[in-house]
Design an enzyme around this catalytic site. Structure first.
Site, PDB file in Angstrom:
ATOM      1  N   GLU A  71      15.199 130.989 -39.069  1.00 60.21           N
ATOM      2  CA  GLU A  71      16.194 131.620 -38.662  1.00 60.21           C
ATOM      3  C   GLU A  71      15.582 131.480 -36.869  1.00 60.21           C
ATOM      4  OE1 GLU A  71      19.102 131.767 -38.993  1.00 60.21           O
ATOM      5  OE2 GLU A  71      19.172 131.121 -41.424  1.00 60.21           O
ATOM      6  N   CYS A 226      33.601 121.671 -37.285  1.00 57.15           N
ATOM      7  CA  CYS A 226      34.884 122.695 -37.068  1.00 57.15           C
ATOM      8  C   CYS A 226      34.538 122.423 -35.866  1.00 57.15           C
ATOM      9  CB  CYS A 226      35.195 124.100 -37.066  1.00 57.15           C
ATOM     10  SG  CYS A 226      36.466 125.382 -36.696  1.00 57.15           S
ATOM     11  N   CYS A 233      39.661 118.135 -37.666  1.00 55.80           N
ATOM     12  CA  CYS A 233      40.649 119.304 -38.688  1.00 55.80           C
ATOM     13  C   CYS A 233      40.588 118.345 -40.305  1.00 55.80           C
ATOM     14  CB  CYS A 233      41.700 119.350 -38.298  1.00 55.80           C
ATOM     15  SG  CYS A 233      41.722 120.404 -37.008  1.00 55.80           S
ATOM     16  N   CYS A 236      38.325 119.581 -43.148  1.00 56.16           N
ATOM     17  CA  CYS A 236      37.827 120.434 -43.140  1.00 56.16           C
ATOM     18  C   CYS A 236      38.767 121.509 -44.629  1.00 56.16           C
ATOM     19  CB  CYS A 236      38.598 120.884 -42.494  1.00 56.16           C
ATOM     20  SG  CYS A 236      37.829 123.192 -42.144  1.00 56.16           S
ATOM     21  N   CYS A 242      44.184 127.187 -41.675  1.00 53.37           N
ATOM     22  CA  CYS A 242      43.465 127.040 -40.443  1.00 53.37           C
ATOM     23  C   CYS A 242      44.975 127.884 -39.923  1.00 53.37           C
ATOM     24  CB  CYS A 242      42.333 126.225 -40.235  1.00 53.37           C
ATOM     25  SG  CYS A 242      41.906 126.460 -38.262  1.00 53.37           S
TER      26      CYS A 242
END
Length: 395
Positions: A71, A226, A233, A236, A242
Site C-alpha cells: 500500500e 470503471c 460499462c 460491469c 449505476c
DNA sequence: AATTCGGGGAA
DNA sequence: TTCCCAGAATT
C-alpha cells in the site's frame, strides 16, 4: 450539516469513520436507489473480483507486513511500476524485523526510482517503532496503526481491512470514481463536502464479511472497468444499478478537475552570478534597456530578507504596483535568478504597450509550451511569463 | 484549502 | 505535451 463524527481523540489520534452513519448515505441517494439491495451489490462485485482480479504479488497472502508495504508503494504510483520494486524489496527485507534492522540508506537505495522518497523514510521509521512498541508484530489495533508515520486514512483502512478483516473503508482515486458514478453523485467528491460524502459512501457499502476483498474489488473495478475515460460499462457487475450509467453521465462524474488559474507574470529583474561576482539587473523604468542595479563580490550577497525587500521595491517602481498578499514576487531559476511579479491579465495588457526592451522578445504573451525553460508551473496554478531574451554579456 | 513530494505510462 | 496514478504531511 453532514460531517464526519468528531474524532474520539482520547483513544485515537487520527481519523475513523463511524459505522453508525450509514443511513446518511441513503439520505443522499436518488429516488428509488438502490434498485437492488446493498447485499446484492456486495455479492456482485465480490463475484466479479473472484473471476477477474489481476494476479499481483501482494495478493499471494494477507500478511500485514506485505499488505502495508504494497500500500505504501502503491501510493500515487501505478501497479506496473510497483511490482518489481515490491518483489525486490521483499527479497531484501523478507520480514518486518529485517526492514527495521536495515540502514536507512539501504532502504532508500532500494526505493530509488519509485519517487516520493519520504514514503521510504516513514516506512523504515514505522518498522522500527513496531519493533520497539509492539514487539515486532504488526499491530492490529487501529489507533496504533494510525499513529505510524506515513499512515493516513487510506492506508489505515487498507491494512486493517485486508490483513485483519476489520470493517474499515478505503477511498482512493479508483473507489472514488466508482462510488461517485454508482450513486450518481454530482458534486466533486475530491473537495469540500464531497470528500465527506465519499468516505460515508465507502463506509455504507462495506459488507460484513470479506471486507478486505470488497475494498480491493471496488478498486479493481475502477482500475479495469470503471476507468476515467471510456469505462467498460457493458462488462460491469454494477451496470444495472449505476446511476451514471443509467443517465450517461460517466464523463461528467466525477466532474473534470478545474483548470488551473492562469496568472499573468511580468519579469522584473535578474540576478547573475559569474565567477566571484554577482550582478543584479533590472529593466530600466523606460524599458529601453537593462540597467545594472548592483554589482558586488559574491561574498557580499545580501541577506535574504534585504534582498527580497530590494527586489520588491524594484517591482513597485517598474510596475506601479506594490508587492502585497495576493500579488507575489516570484523567483524563477534559469541559469540566472529571475524575478517576476504577478498581475491580472488586464493589468499586464495595459502595461505591455509601454514596456519594451531589446531583451523583450516580441512583446507578446507566450503559450505554456514555450515556457519550458521556466519551471514556473505548478499543478494548481500556471503562469504566463513574459519572454525576455537571455542576457547579453554583462561581465 | 493549497502545496509539496517523483517518476512512469497513457491519453 | 498533459494528465493521472492503491496519499500523506505540512503550511
Amino acid at each position: 450539516m453532514h460531517s464526519l463524527p468528531k474524532l474520539p481523540t482520547a483513544c485515537c489520534r487520527k481519523f475513523f469513520v463511524s459505522f453508525r452513519k450509514i443511513a446518511r448515505v441513503a439520505m443522499r441517494l436518488p429516488d428509488g436507489w438502490p434498485p437492488r439491495t446493498l447485499g446484492t451489490l456486495r455479492r456482485q462485485v465480490l463475484a466479479w473480483f473472484d473471476a477477474n482480479q489481476r494476479s499481483l504479488p501482494w495478493r499471494e497472502n494477507r500478511d500485514p507486513y506485505r499488505v502495508w508495504l504494497s500500500e505504501v508503494m502503491l501510493q500515487q504510483t501505478t501497479v506496473a511500476a510497483v511490482v518489481p520494486y515490491f518483489q525486490r524489496f521483499l527479497k531484501t527485507f523478507p520480514t518486518l524485523r529485517d526492514l527495521a534492522a536495515a540502514d536507512e540508506q539501504e532502504v532508500l537505495k532500494l526505493w530509488e526510482g519509485l519517487g516520493y522518497y519520504r514514503r521510504a523514510r516513514h516506512l523504515h521509521a514505522a518498522a522500527k517503532r513496531i519493533i520497539a512498541d509492539h514487539g515486532g508484530k504488526f499491530p492490529a489495533d487501529a489507533t496504533a496503526v494510525a499513529d505510524l508515520p506515513g499512515v493516513g486514512r487510506y492506508i489505515l483502512g487498507a491494512v486493517l481491512s485486508q490483513a485483519f478483516e476489520q470493517k474499515f473503508p478505503i477511498v482512493e482515486a479508483n473507489s472514488l470514481r466508482v462510488l461517485a458514478r454508482l450513486f450518481g453523485y454530482r458534486n466533486d467528491p475530491r473537495e469540500g463536502e464531497g470528500r465527506v460524502w465519499v468516505w460515508e459512501a465507502a463506509t455504507a457499502v462495506l459488507p460484513e464479511k470479506r471486507i478486505g476483498d470488497f475494498n480491493q474489488a471496488v478498486m479493481e473495478l475502477g482500475a479495469l472497468v470503471c476507468t476515467p475515460t471510456s469505462p467498460k460499462c457493458p462488462s460491469c457487475p454494477w451496470a444495472k444499478s449505476c446511476i451514471a450509467n443509467r443517465d450517461s453521465l460517466q464523463t461528467l462524474i466525477p466532474p473534470p478537475k478545474k483548470p488551473p488559474v492562469i496568472v499573468a507574470c511580468r519579469e522584473i529583474a535578474v540576478v547573475i552570478r559569474h565567477r566571484e561576482k554577482v550582478l543584479v539587473c533590472r529593466r530600466s523604468p523606460d524599458a529601453k534597456r537593462w540597467a545594472n542595479l548592483w554589482e558586488f563580490p559574491h561574498a557580499d550577497w545580501p541577506a535574504e530578507e534585504l534582498f527580497e525587500d530590494a527586489v520588491g521595491r524594484i517591482a513597485e517602481e517598474l510596475t506601479g504596483v506594490a508587492v502585497s498578499p495576493g500579488r507575489e514576487l516570484l523567483t524563477i531559476q534559469h541559469g540566472v535568478t529571475r524575478f517576476a511579479i504577478t498581475m491580472t491579465a488586464a493589468e499586464a495588457q495595459r502595461q505591455s504597450g509601454q514596456f519594451r526592451s531589446p531583451f523583450y522578445s516580441e512583446g507578446r504573451w507566450v503559450s505554456p509550451g514555450e515556457l519550458k525553460d521556466y519551471p514556473t508551473s505548478t499543478p494548481q496554478r500556471k503562469l504566463f511569463l513574459e519572454v525576455s531574451r537571455p542576457q547579453q554579456r554583462l561581465f
